[in-house]
Design a protein around this motif. Structure first.
Motif, PDB file in Angstrom:
ATOM      1  N   SER A   1      46.144  30.291 -52.059  1.00  7.26           N
ATOM      2  CA  SER A   1      46.981  30.521 -50.872  1.00  7.26           C
ATOM      3  C   SER A   1      46.251  30.184 -49.579  1.00  7.26           C
ATOM      4  CB  SER A   1      47.460  31.972 -50.840  1.00  7.26           C
ATOM      5  OG  SER A   1      46.373  32.862 -50.616  1.00  7.26           O
ATOM      6  N   GLN A   2      44.925  30.102 -49.629  1.00  2.34           N
ATOM      7  CA  GLN A   2      44.147  29.767 -48.443  1.00  2.34           C
ATOM      8  C   GLN A   2      44.016  28.258 -48.224  1.00  2.34           C
ATOM      9  OE1 GLN A   2      40.429  31.798 -49.105  1.00  2.34           O
ATOM     10  NE2 GLN A   2      41.350  33.837 -48.930  1.00  2.34           N
ATOM     11  N   LEU A   3      44.495  27.460 -49.185  1.00  3.91           N
ATOM     12  CA  LEU A   3      44.430  26.011 -49.052  1.00  3.91           C
ATOM     13  C   LEU A   3      45.466  25.507 -48.052  1.00  3.91           C
ATOM     14  CD1 LEU A   3      44.116  24.975 -52.816  1.00  3.91           C
ATOM     15  CD2 LEU A   3      42.264  25.141 -51.143  1.00  3.91           C
ATOM     16  N   SER A   4      45.218  24.323 -47.507  1.00  2.00           N
ATOM     17  CA  SER A   4      46.173  23.676 -46.605  1.00  2.00           C
ATOM     18  C   SER A   4      46.950  22.623 -47.366  1.00  2.00           C
ATOM     19  CB  SER A   4      45.437  23.027 -45.434  1.00  2.00           C
ATOM     20  OG  SER A   4      44.785  23.998 -44.648  1.00  2.00           O
ATOM     21  N   PHE A   5      48.244  22.544 -47.110  1.00  2.00           N
ATOM     22  CA  PHE A   5      49.111  21.553 -47.735  1.00  2.00           C
ATOM     23  C   PHE A   5      49.728  20.698 -46.628  1.00  2.00           C
ATOM     24  CE2 PHE A   5      48.934  23.143 -52.040  1.00  2.00           C
ATOM     25  CZ  PHE A   5      48.584  24.476 -51.864  1.00  2.00           C
ATOM     26  N   CYS A   6      49.309  19.444 -46.559  1.00  8.77           N
ATOM     27  CA  CYS A   6      49.710  18.585 -45.447  1.00  8.77           C
ATOM     28  C   CYS A   6      50.616  17.445 -45.888  1.00  8.77           C
ATOM     29  CB  CYS A   6      48.481  18.026 -44.742  1.00  8.77           C
ATOM     30  SG  CYS A   6      47.303  17.192 -45.831  1.00  8.77           S
ATOM     31  N   GLY A   7      51.142  17.508 -47.078  1.00 12.44           N
ATOM     32  CA  GLY A   7      52.062  16.484 -47.555  1.00 12.44           C
ATOM     33  C   GLY A   7      51.347  15.410 -48.350  1.00 12.44           C
ATOM     34  N   PRO A   8      52.038  14.771 -49.319  1.00 18.34           N
ATOM     35  CA  PRO A   8      53.434  15.050 -49.676  1.00 18.34           C
ATOM     36  C   PRO A   8      53.594  16.429 -50.335  1.00 18.34           C
ATOM     37  CG  PRO A   8      52.451  13.629 -51.310  1.00 18.34           C
ATOM     38  CD  PRO A   8      51.424  13.769 -50.204  1.00 18.34           C
ATOM     39  N   HIS A   9      54.815  16.901 -50.361  1.00 14.20           N
ATOM     40  CA  HIS A   9      55.104  18.233 -50.866  1.00 14.20           C
ATOM     41  C   HIS A   9      55.811  18.195 -52.219  1.00 14.20           C
ATOM     42  CE1 HIS A   9      53.891  18.986 -46.880  1.00 14.20           C
ATOM     43  NE2 HIS A   9      55.076  18.818 -46.300  1.00 14.20           N
ATOM     44  N   VAL A  10      55.714  17.083 -52.924  1.00 11.77           N
ATOM     45  CA  VAL A  10      56.361  16.939 -54.224  1.00 11.77           C
ATOM     46  C   VAL A  10      55.389  17.366 -55.314  1.00 11.77           C
ATOM     47  CG1 VAL A  10      57.450  15.353 -55.849  1.00 11.77           C
ATOM     48  CG2 VAL A  10      57.794  15.050 -53.390  1.00 11.77           C
ATOM     49  N   ILE A  11      55.743  18.406 -56.045  1.00 10.20           N
ATOM     50  CA  ILE A  11      54.928  18.878 -57.162  1.00 10.20           C
ATOM     51  C   ILE A  11      55.332  18.108 -58.415  1.00 10.20           C
ATOM     52  CG2 ILE A  11      54.334  20.863 -58.603  1.00 10.20           C
ATOM     53  CD1 ILE A  11      54.951  22.660 -56.227  1.00 10.20           C
ATOM     54  N   PRO A  12      54.448  17.324 -58.992  1.00  9.04           N
ATOM     55  CA  PRO A  12      54.804  16.507 -60.160  1.00  9.04           C
ATOM     56  C   PRO A  12      54.891  17.332 -61.437  1.00  9.04           C
ATOM     57  CG  PRO A  12      52.501  16.208 -59.656  1.00  9.04           C
ATOM     58  CD  PRO A  12      53.047  17.105 -58.590  1.00  9.04           C
ATOM     59  N   HIS A  13      55.799  18.284 -61.422  1.00  8.45           N
ATOM     60  CA  HIS A  13      55.965  19.191 -62.558  1.00  8.45           C
ATOM     61  C   HIS A  13      57.364  19.780 -62.476  1.00  8.45           C
ATOM     62  CE1 HIS A  13      54.566  21.386 -65.966  1.00  8.45           C
ATOM     63  NE2 HIS A  13      53.283  21.266 -65.672  1.00  8.45           N
ATOM     64  N   PHE A  14      57.759  20.565 -63.500  1.00 10.00           N
ATOM     65  CA  PHE A  14      59.071  21.200 -63.451  1.00 10.00           C
ATOM     66  C   PHE A  14      58.986  22.674 -63.092  1.00 10.00           C
ATOM     67  CE2 PHE A  14      57.655  21.270 -67.874  1.00 10.00           C
ATOM     68  CZ  PHE A  14      57.869  22.580 -68.253  1.00 10.00           C
ATOM     69  N   PHE A  15      57.763  23.162 -62.817  1.00  5.64           N
ATOM     70  CA  PHE A  15      57.588  24.498 -62.264  1.00  5.64           C
ATOM     71  C   PHE A  15      56.272  24.529 -61.492  1.00  5.64           C
ATOM     72  CE2 PHE A  15      55.245  24.715 -66.201  1.00  5.64           C
ATOM     73  CZ  PHE A  15      54.212  25.611 -65.986  1.00  5.64           C
ATOM     74  N   CYS A  16      56.056  25.613 -60.755  1.00  2.00           N
ATOM     75  CA  CYS A  16      54.870  25.704 -59.907  1.00  2.00           C
ATOM     76  C   CYS A  16      53.659  26.132 -60.736  1.00  2.00           C
ATOM     77  CB  CYS A  16      55.119  26.687 -58.763  1.00  2.00           C
ATOM     78  SG  CYS A  16      56.274  26.084 -57.530  1.00  2.00           S
ATOM     79  N   ASP A  17      53.069  25.189 -61.415  1.00  2.00           N
ATOM     80  CA  ASP A  17      51.863  25.459 -62.178  1.00  2.00           C
ATOM     81  C   ASP A  17      50.664  25.334 -61.250  1.00  2.00           C
ATOM     82  OD1 ASP A  17      50.308  26.117 -64.297  1.00  2.00           O
ATOM     83  OD2 ASP A  17      50.465  24.182 -65.321  1.00  2.00           O
ATOM     84  N   ILE A  18      49.585  26.010 -61.603  1.00  2.00           N
ATOM     85  CA  ILE A  18      48.444  26.104 -60.705  1.00  2.00           C
ATOM     86  C   ILE A  18      47.740  24.762 -60.507  1.00  2.00           C
ATOM     87  CG2 ILE A  18      46.773  26.717 -62.506  1.00  2.00           C
ATOM     88  CD1 ILE A  18      46.972  28.242 -58.977  1.00  2.00           C
ATOM     89  N   GLY A  19      47.625  23.958 -61.568  1.00  2.00           N
ATOM     90  CA  GLY A  19      46.934  22.680 -61.461  1.00  2.00           C
ATOM     91  C   GLY A  19      47.595  21.708 -60.495  1.00  2.00           C
ATOM     92  N   PRO A  20      48.877  21.383 -60.692  1.00  2.00           N
ATOM     93  CA  PRO A  20      49.571  20.494 -59.749  1.00  2.00           C
ATOM     94  C   PRO A  20      49.615  21.044 -58.336  1.00  2.00           C
ATOM     95  CG  PRO A  20      50.795  20.665 -61.800  1.00  2.00           C
ATOM     96  CD  PRO A  20      49.701  21.686 -61.869  1.00  2.00           C
ATOM     97  N   LEU A  21      49.679  22.363 -58.187  1.00  2.00           N
ATOM     98  CA  LEU A  21      49.718  22.962 -56.859  1.00  2.00           C
ATOM     99  C   LEU A  21      48.400  22.739 -56.122  1.00  2.00           C
ATOM    100  CD1 LEU A  21      51.715  24.570 -55.132  1.00  2.00           C
ATOM    101  CD2 LEU A  21      50.706  26.672 -56.024  1.00  2.00           C
ATOM    102  N   ILE A  22      47.286  22.953 -56.808  1.00  2.00           N
ATOM    103  CA  ILE A  22      45.973  22.699 -56.207  1.00  2.00           C
ATOM    104  C   ILE A  22      45.812  21.217 -55.911  1.00  2.00           C
ATOM    105  CG2 ILE A  22      43.477  22.764 -56.612  1.00  2.00           C
ATOM    106  CD1 ILE A  22      43.922  25.260 -58.311  1.00  2.00           C
ATOM    107  N   HIS A  23      46.266  20.376 -56.824  1.00  2.00           N
ATOM    108  CA  HIS A  23      46.134  18.933 -56.695  1.00  2.00           C
ATOM    109  C   HIS A  23      46.873  18.407 -55.467  1.00  2.00           C
ATOM    110  CE1 HIS A  23      45.072  15.076 -58.497  1.00  2.00           C
ATOM    111  NE2 HIS A  23      46.267  14.633 -58.133  1.00  2.00           N
TER     112      HIS A  23
END
Length: 314
Positions: free
Chosen positions: A166-188
């Motif tokens: 939750s402390q990471l910054s997400f600056c785009g793109p915002h497309v998660i290459p998965h069908f749910f919010c898994d931790i790996g794709p979210l960090i990636h």
């Protein structure tokens, strides 16, 4: 802090990519996954129900099995409804809060399930290798302590990991290459320096999966040695039959999850993980009740008794 670094505005939502290559088959996929989801929920609910209502199944083995079925149903329910919405309506957006909540629930339930698998292996080890001491060792207090330890360990590890993410910054793109919010794709997806977070995620998931696997291997190695020393073929068959269902289920779980989580930093989009994740979130929870009911005489008997009671009540 989760911010869009290009304009300083907070990110409010992500987009779940789902399965873009077959999204045109949305209605067909919706029907297939809905049937699989309903069958999975029904099958696991039946196992929980007969375990609670049938006094012959009030044993540690079935206590752990009913909890495992509950975890599987909960895990499926945390993921599949959103996938169904993607298939049917094409609504792929998910809010930031909902994404992190889904990530926490799925990882917590998955981790608890793996630790519970190890506990179930230990239960079978005590039952087969130390049968005279089984009632005194695997009493209600011990069972509750083991389950509490599984959930507490998972909660502490996953909470600390999600706080780090939750402390990471997400600056785009915002497309998660998965069908749910898994931790790996979210960090990636983050544009921050994620090396420490990835190392933390790798360490936690490796600890949970590999520790569970090692305990299971040691337990079943001892069980195998004990079974081979049994004097009669009938005793060997009976001992093996109590473990075969568990072995099939855990092989499905370990196979898919080791492929997804126990590997270092991914240099490319984790597209290949989606198929393995689908096995773990749809196929395995669907097969679990089938495997346990088809290969267990006590469950067969409990099912027959439940059906008879339902007919009489009518």
């Amino acid at each position: 802090m989760t911010m869009d670094m290009r304009n300083g505005t907070p990110i409010q939502e992500f987009i779940l990519e789902g399965f873009p290559a077959i999204q045109h088959l949305g209605k067909v996929l919706f029907s297939v996954h809905l049937l699989a989801y309903l069958a999975s929920i029904t099958g696991n609910a039946v196992i929980v129900t007969i375990t609670c209502t049938n006094t012959h199944l009030h044993t540690p083995m079935y206590f752990f099995l009913s909890l495992f079925s509950f975890l599987e149903s909960s895990l499926t329910s945390a993921i599949i409804p959103k996938l169904l919405v993607i298939f049917l309506l094409g609504k792929q957006t998910i809010s930031l809060v909902a994404c992190f909540v889904q990530a926490f629930i799925t990882i917590f339930l998955g981790a608890s399930g793996f630790l519970l698998i190890a506990v179930m292996s230990l239960d079978r080890y005590v039952a087969i290798c130390k049968p005279l001491h089984y009632p005194s060792i695997m009493n209600l207090r011990t069972c509750l302590l083991l389950v509490t330890a599984c959930c507490a360990t998972s909660f502490i590890l996953i909470t600390s990991l999600l706080m780090k993410v939750s402390q990471l910054s997400f600056c785009g793109p915002h497309v998660i290459p998965h069908f749910f919010c898994d931790i790996g794709p979210l960090i990636h997806l983050s544009c921050s320096d994620t090396r420490a977070t990835e190392l933390m995620a790798f360490g936690f998931t490796s600890f949970i999966i590999l520790s569970s696997l090692i305990i299971t291997i040691i337990a079943y190695s001892s069980i195998a040695v004990t079974i081979t020393r049994l004097p009669s073929a009938k005793e060997r068959q009976k001992a093996f039959s109590t473990c075969s269902s568990h072995l099939i289920v855990l092989s499905l779980m370990y196979g898919s999850c080791v492929f997804i989580y126990v590997k270092p930093r991914q240099r490319s989009r984790p597209d290949s993980n989606r198929e393995a994740a689908l096995v773990n979130t749809v196929v395995t929870p669907l097969l679990n009740p089938v495997i346990y009911t088809l290969r267990n005489k006590q469950v067969h008997q409990a099912l027959r008794e439940m059906v008879c009671r339902m007919k009489i009540s009518r």
